[in-house]
Design a protein around this motif. Sequence first.
Motif, PDB file in Angstrom:
ATOM      1  N   ALA A   1      16.413   1.748 -15.065  1.00  0.00           N
ATOM      2  CA  ALA A   1      16.239   2.308 -16.411  1.00  0.00           C
ATOM      3  C   ALA A   1      14.878   1.898 -16.954  1.00  0.00           C
ATOM      4  O   ALA A   1      14.435   0.767 -16.759  1.00  0.00           O
ATOM      5  CB  ALA A   1      17.346   1.804 -17.341  1.00  0.00           C
ATOM      6  N   ILE A   2      14.199   2.832 -17.639  1.00  0.00           N
ATOM      7  CA  ILE A   2      12.897   2.540 -18.225  1.00  0.00           C
ATOM      8  C   ILE A   2      12.818   3.156 -19.618  1.00  0.00           C
ATOM      9  O   ILE A   2      13.574   4.069 -19.952  1.00  0.00           O
ATOM     10  CB  ILE A   2      11.738   3.095 -17.374  1.00  0.00           C
ATOM     11  CG1 ILE A   2      11.800   4.628 -17.316  1.00  0.00           C
ATOM     12  CG2 ILE A   2      11.753   2.490 -15.978  1.00  0.00           C
ATOM     13  CD1 ILE A   2      10.560   5.265 -16.739  1.00  0.00           C
ATOM     14  N   ASP A   3      11.920   2.631 -20.430  1.00  0.00           N
ATOM     15  CA  ASP A   3      11.545   3.283 -21.684  1.00  0.00           C
ATOM     16  C   ASP A   3      10.422   4.259 -21.371  1.00  0.00           C
ATOM     17  O   ASP A   3       9.447   3.903 -20.704  1.00  0.00           O
ATOM     18  CB  ASP A   3      11.054   2.264 -22.717  1.00  0.00           C
ATOM     19  CG  ASP A   3      12.193   1.446 -23.302  1.00  0.00           C
ATOM     20  OD1 ASP A   3      13.357   1.845 -23.116  1.00  0.00           O
ATOM     21  OD2 ASP A   3      11.909   0.409 -23.938  1.00  0.00           O
ATOM     22  N   THR A   4      10.558   5.476 -21.853  1.00  0.00           N
ATOM     23  CA  THR A   4       9.517   6.472 -21.568  1.00  0.00           C
ATOM     24  C   THR A   4       8.216   6.145 -22.285  1.00  0.00           C
ATOM     25  O   THR A   4       7.146   6.588 -21.867  1.00  0.00           O
ATOM     26  CB  THR A   4      10.006   7.871 -21.957  1.00  0.00           C
ATOM     27  OG1 THR A   4      10.477   7.858 -23.305  1.00  0.00           O
ATOM     28  CG2 THR A   4      11.153   8.305 -21.047  1.00  0.00           C
ATOM     29  N   ALA A   5       8.294   5.390 -23.394  1.00  0.00           N
ATOM     30  CA  ALA A   5       7.089   4.868 -24.039  1.00  0.00           C
ATOM     31  C   ALA A   5       6.767   3.531 -23.363  1.00  0.00           C
ATOM     32  O   ALA A   5       7.410   2.523 -23.632  1.00  0.00           O
ATOM     33  CB  ALA A   5       7.310   4.671 -25.531  1.00  0.00           C
ATOM     34  N   TYR A   6       5.805   3.554 -22.452  1.00  0.00           N
ATOM     35  CA  TYR A   6       5.546   2.391 -21.617  1.00  0.00           C
ATOM     36  C   TYR A   6       5.040   1.216 -22.439  1.00  0.00           C
ATOM     37  O   TYR A   6       4.112   1.330 -23.232  1.00  0.00           O
ATOM     38  CB  TYR A   6       4.537   2.728 -20.520  1.00  0.00           C
ATOM     39  CG  TYR A   6       5.009   3.831 -19.604  1.00  0.00           C
ATOM     40  CD1 TYR A   6       6.260   3.760 -19.017  1.00  0.00           C
ATOM     41  CD2 TYR A   6       4.218   4.936 -19.346  1.00  0.00           C
ATOM     42  CE1 TYR A   6       6.711   4.764 -18.173  1.00  0.00           C
ATOM     43  CE2 TYR A   6       4.658   5.945 -18.500  1.00  0.00           C
ATOM     44  CZ  TYR A   6       5.907   5.853 -17.918  1.00  0.00           C
ATOM     45  OH  TYR A   6       6.350   6.850 -17.088  1.00  0.00           O
TER      46      TYR A   6
ATOM     47  N   GLY B   1       0.786  -1.228   0.000  1.00  0.00           N
ATOM     48  CA  GLY B   1       0.000   0.000   0.000  1.00  0.00           C
ATOM     49  C   GLY B   1       0.818   1.278   0.000  1.00  0.00           C
ATOM     50  O   GLY B   1       0.258   2.374  -0.129  1.00  0.00           O
ATOM     51  N   GLN B   2       2.155   1.165   0.123  1.00  0.00           N
ATOM     52  CA  GLN B   2       3.004   2.345   0.188  1.00  0.00           C
ATOM     53  C   GLN B   2       3.809   2.500  -1.106  1.00  0.00           C
ATOM     54  O   GLN B   2       4.515   1.582  -1.519  1.00  0.00           O
ATOM     55  CB  GLN B   2       3.969   2.256   1.374  1.00  0.00           C
ATOM     56  CG  GLN B   2       3.285   2.189   2.720  1.00  0.00           C
ATOM     57  CD  GLN B   2       2.447   3.430   3.002  1.00  0.00           C
ATOM     58  OE1 GLN B   2       2.891   4.553   2.766  1.00  0.00           O
ATOM     59  NE2 GLN B   2       1.241   3.222   3.509  1.00  0.00           N
ATOM     60  N   PRO B   3       3.714   3.672  -1.771  1.00  0.00           N
ATOM     61  CA  PRO B   3       4.494   3.875  -2.995  1.00  0.00           C
ATOM     62  C   PRO B   3       5.974   4.043  -2.674  1.00  0.00           C
ATOM     63  O   PRO B   3       6.337   4.668  -1.666  1.00  0.00           O
ATOM     64  CB  PRO B   3       3.910   5.156  -3.575  1.00  0.00           C
ATOM     65  CG  PRO B   3       3.360   5.893  -2.397  1.00  0.00           C
ATOM     66  CD  PRO B   3       2.881   4.845  -1.440  1.00  0.00           C
ATOM     67  N   LEU B   4       6.830   3.476  -3.510  1.00  0.00           N
ATOM     68  CA  LEU B   4       8.250   3.727  -3.376  1.00  0.00           C
ATOM     69  C   LEU B   4       8.551   5.152  -3.829  1.00  0.00           C
ATOM     70  O   LEU B   4       7.772   5.761  -4.557  1.00  0.00           O
ATOM     71  CB  LEU B   4       9.059   2.730  -4.208  1.00  0.00           C
ATOM     72  CG  LEU B   4       9.441   1.410  -3.495  1.00  0.00           C
ATOM     73  CD1 LEU B   4       8.213   0.659  -3.013  1.00  0.00           C
ATOM     74  CD2 LEU B   4      10.279   0.528  -4.413  1.00  0.00           C
ATOM     75  N   SER B   5       9.672   5.676  -3.401  1.00  0.00           N
ATOM     76  CA  SER B   5      10.069   7.045  -3.738  1.00  0.00           C
ATOM     77  C   SER B   5      10.872   7.037  -5.037  1.00  0.00           C
ATOM     78  O   SER B   5      11.740   6.180  -5.235  1.00  0.00           O
ATOM     79  CB  SER B   5      10.921   7.639  -2.607  1.00  0.00           C
ATOM     80  OG  SER B   5      11.440   8.889  -2.969  1.00  0.00           O
ATOM     81  N   TYR B   6      10.567   8.003  -5.923  1.00  0.00           N
ATOM     82  CA  TYR B   6      11.252   8.081  -7.218  1.00  0.00           C
ATOM     83  C   TYR B   6      11.691   9.509  -7.506  1.00  0.00           C
ATOM     84  O   TYR B   6      10.944  10.454  -7.266  1.00  0.00           O
ATOM     85  CB  TYR B   6      10.340   7.604  -8.350  1.00  0.00           C
ATOM     86  CG  TYR B   6      10.020   6.134  -8.293  1.00  0.00           C
ATOM     87  CD1 TYR B   6      10.852   5.198  -8.881  1.00  0.00           C
ATOM     88  CD2 TYR B   6       8.882   5.679  -7.628  1.00  0.00           C
ATOM     89  CE1 TYR B   6      10.564   3.844  -8.819  1.00  0.00           C
ATOM     90  CE2 TYR B   6       8.593   4.323  -7.547  1.00  0.00           C
ATOM     91  CZ  TYR B   6       9.438   3.415  -8.152  1.00  0.00           C
ATOM     92  OH  TYR B   6       9.165   2.070  -8.091  1.00  0.00           O
ATOM     93  N   ASP B   7      12.924   9.636  -8.030  1.00  0.00           N
ATOM     94  CA  ASP B   7      13.417  10.895  -8.581  1.00  0.00           C
ATOM     95  C   ASP B   7      13.661  10.683 -10.062  1.00  0.00           C
ATOM     96  O   ASP B   7      14.396   9.769 -10.456  1.00  0.00           O
ATOM     97  CB  ASP B   7      14.725  11.323  -7.897  1.00  0.00           C
ATOM     98  CG  ASP B   7      14.496  11.742  -6.454  1.00  0.00           C
ATOM     99  OD1 ASP B   7      13.405  12.275  -6.165  1.00  0.00           O
ATOM    100  OD2 ASP B   7      15.398  11.530  -5.629  1.00  0.00           O
ATOM    101  N   ASP B   8      13.037  11.494 -10.894  1.00  0.00           N
ATOM    102  CA  ASP B   8      13.116  11.318 -12.340  1.00  0.00           C
ATOM    103  C   ASP B   8      14.358  11.956 -12.920  1.00  0.00           C
ATOM    104  O   ASP B   8      14.722  13.073 -12.572  1.00  0.00           O
ATOM    105  CB  ASP B   8      11.885  11.922 -13.014  1.00  0.00           C
ATOM    106  CG  ASP B   8      10.609  11.192 -12.643  1.00  0.00           C
ATOM    107  OD1 ASP B   8      10.630   9.963 -12.656  1.00  0.00           O
ATOM    108  OD2 ASP B   8       9.613  11.863 -12.335  1.00  0.00           O
ATOM    109  N   GLU B   9      14.999  11.227 -13.839  1.00  0.00           N
ATOM    110  CA  GLU B   9      16.097  11.753 -14.644  1.00  0.00           C
ATOM    111  C   GLU B   9      15.941  11.189 -16.052  1.00  0.00           C
ATOM    112  O   GLU B   9      16.679  10.303 -16.465  1.00  0.00           O
ATOM    113  CB  GLU B   9      17.455  11.381 -14.057  1.00  0.00           C
ATOM    114  CG  GLU B   9      17.760  12.049 -12.729  1.00  0.00           C
ATOM    115  CD  GLU B   9      19.163  11.755 -12.249  1.00  0.00           C
ATOM    116  OE1 GLU B   9      19.948  11.166 -13.018  1.00  0.00           O
ATOM    117  OE2 GLU B   9      19.486  12.123 -11.115  1.00  0.00           O
ATOM    118  N   ASN B  10      14.960  11.709 -16.795  1.00  0.00           N
ATOM    119  CA  ASN B  10      14.659  11.228 -18.148  1.00  0.00           C
ATOM    120  C   ASN B  10      14.321   9.737 -18.112  1.00  0.00           C
ATOM    121  O   ASN B  10      13.342   9.347 -17.502  1.00  0.00           O
ATOM    122  CB  ASN B  10      15.811  11.530 -19.102  1.00  0.00           C
ATOM    123  CG  ASN B  10      16.056  13.025 -19.221  1.00  0.00           C
ATOM    124  OD1 ASN B  10      15.123  13.819 -19.267  1.00  0.00           O
ATOM    125  ND2 ASN B  10      17.317  13.423 -19.259  1.00  0.00           N
TER     126      ASN B  10
END
Length: 213
Positions: free
Chosen positions: A139-144, A114-123
Amino acid sequence: MLTRLLTSIKNNLGFIVMLLLLFSVRSSLADWYHIPSGSMLPSVEIGDRVLVDKTAYRIEVPFTDTLLVKTGTPARGDIVVFESKAAGERLIKRVVGVAGDNVVMQNHRLRINGQPLSYDDENSLLIEKNSDGQTYTIAIDTAYGPLANFSAVTVPDGHVLVLGDNRSHSADSRVHGFVPIHEIKGKATRVVVSLDKQHHYLPRSDRFWQPLI
């Protein structure tokens, strides 16, 4: 013939004992694992050889899978190496959920119990901080794509939920299901050496002996 064999063994006894000790250590205490794919980028790179602590969770009789003593359990944030029966190969991934955890993912963002993890975005990179206070980069693709989401699941006893840090390009628990703890061979602790396949296997000296945790 037998006499010659026995004489050869006697003459090389020290070398034979050294080999047995070396392979016993690799079998039960520590090993290294070559990284063949980019599923753990940017934490672990293709060409890294990582040191695996095989005593982190259990100690086995050398050259067998027979348990001598249980020494711990995988924790959220651990990078583990395991022999996946579901995938039919050895894999390295990060533990994000342990037994009893309720885990859901939306647009690569995790919510645990129930608790979201913390995220800082860098592209295309995200700094992920889990509930145990560990911080690492994913690392993620911005096009999900299809791996960006999954509905709430509860990790069963004796299992963990694992993901690759390269979240858009990793066949992990989203593909192969929960990982039985008995398949885990150890905890990856640091990069021993790293060779750059794209540049004639030149060493990446800046990655030598770099900790992973």
